[in-house]
Write a protein that holds these residues in place. Sequence first.
Motif, PDB file in Angstrom:
ATOM      1  N   UNK A 133       0.833  -1.208   0.000  1.00 51.29           N
ATOM      2  CA  UNK A 133       0.000   0.000   0.000  1.00 51.29           C
ATOM      3  C   UNK A 133       0.867   1.256   0.000  1.00 51.29           C
ATOM      4  N   UNK A 134       1.972   1.205   0.737  1.00 56.02           N
ATOM      5  CA  UNK A 134       2.877   2.355   0.775  1.00 56.02           C
ATOM      6  C   UNK A 134       3.521   2.587  -0.591  1.00 56.02           C
ATOM      7  N   UNK A 190       2.926   6.007  -2.788  1.00 52.83           N
ATOM      8  CA  UNK A 190       4.028   6.903  -3.117  1.00 52.83           C
ATOM      9  C   UNK A 190       4.312   7.002  -4.614  1.00 52.83           C
ATOM     10  N   UNK A 191       4.107   5.911  -5.336  1.00 58.24           N
ATOM     11  CA  UNK A 191       4.596   5.882  -6.718  1.00 58.24           C
ATOM     12  C   UNK A 191       3.506   5.815  -7.782  1.00 58.24           C
ATOM     13  N   UNK A 192       2.246   5.694  -7.389  1.00 58.74           N
ATOM     14  CA  UNK A 192       1.193   5.715  -8.394  1.00 58.74           C
ATOM     15  C   UNK A 192       1.052   7.134  -8.942  1.00 58.74           C
ATOM     16  N   UNK A 193       1.147   7.273 -10.252  1.00 63.60           N
ATOM     17  CA  UNK A 193       1.070   8.592 -10.882  1.00 63.60           C
ATOM     18  C   UNK A 193      -0.374   8.929 -11.210  1.00 63.60           C
ATOM     19  N   UNK A 227      10.017   7.651   3.432  1.00 62.74           N
ATOM     20  CA  UNK A 227       8.611   7.630   3.038  1.00 62.74           C
ATOM     21  C   UNK A 227       8.020   6.235   3.075  1.00 62.74           C
ATOM     22  N   UNK A 228       8.757   5.262   2.566  1.00 62.96           N
ATOM     23  CA  UNK A 228       8.261   3.884   2.574  1.00 62.96           C
ATOM     24  C   UNK A 228       8.077   3.372   4.000  1.00 62.96           C
TER      25      UNK A 228
END
Length: 286
Positions: free
Chosen positions: A76-77, A81-84, A144-145
């Motif tokens: 989920x993290x 964080x990385x889904x655009x 962040x992760x």
Amino acid sequence: GGLLNQQDIPGQFGAFVSDPLKNILWHSAFMALVVFVVARGIHKGLEAAVRFLMPVLFVMLVGLLIYAMTLDAFGDALHFMFKFDPGKLTADAVLSALGHSFFTLSLGMGAIMAYGAYMNRGDSLGSSVVTIGILDTMVAIVAGLVIFTIVFSNGLDPAAGPSLMFQTLPVAFSQMPGGIVLGGIFFTLIVFAAWSSAISLAEPAVAWAVESTNLNRVVATLLVCLPTWVLGIGCALSLNAWSDFTILGSNILDFLDKLTTNIMLPLGGLLIAAYCCANRYCYCDV
């Protein structure tokens, strides 16, 4: 880690920031430490400590990342964080990202000049810049992760802001063997990182005052740090006693954060770059 009830940690942090006296006392103690070092001059001992303690902090952060990878919420993290999402790429988002990049790299505030002044003549400025940028980004991603994994694991609000670190990492440490000791070491290193950063921010202004006037270093340090201490009190009170006082819809802390991070730092950095280029001070050796 039985000394901490992880369900109570966010509440304990909230209780702390809502106490005006505690906030002012700790802020004053921190500023006193900054004044103490800057007034005496920055010696090699501080640099040596930073060279040792900051890698230790990074190693502990990597250890927390390994722990986070064992949790179900790690995916989920990653997604968070990385889904655009093109719909969120607004002008405000770009400005916030620009301000954050200037802030995290200490650009436009004189701190890098303070560090650069102590570089050896043979050091490559270009290589140092690239290395700093890469390492800073790596640390930000790892942090962040770690933080968002713990956020999603414990049902916390990912939009809580900078306070997330103080609400999530104690939860992680409370679940580890020896977590109280490890957590104490980790947050001590965080304090040291903040302390050394504050020193580097005060040093350029103090050095300029000493070199440009007849002021001695102690007086110059007090003149630079006293207004900062006063503004800090306003920020501390904006979380509790002065929470109803707003400037353009934000409390004092948030207003100063937006003003400095989103406007002053990018503008200052661009003006410094323009000045250096206009006066042929550019240095591009990689």
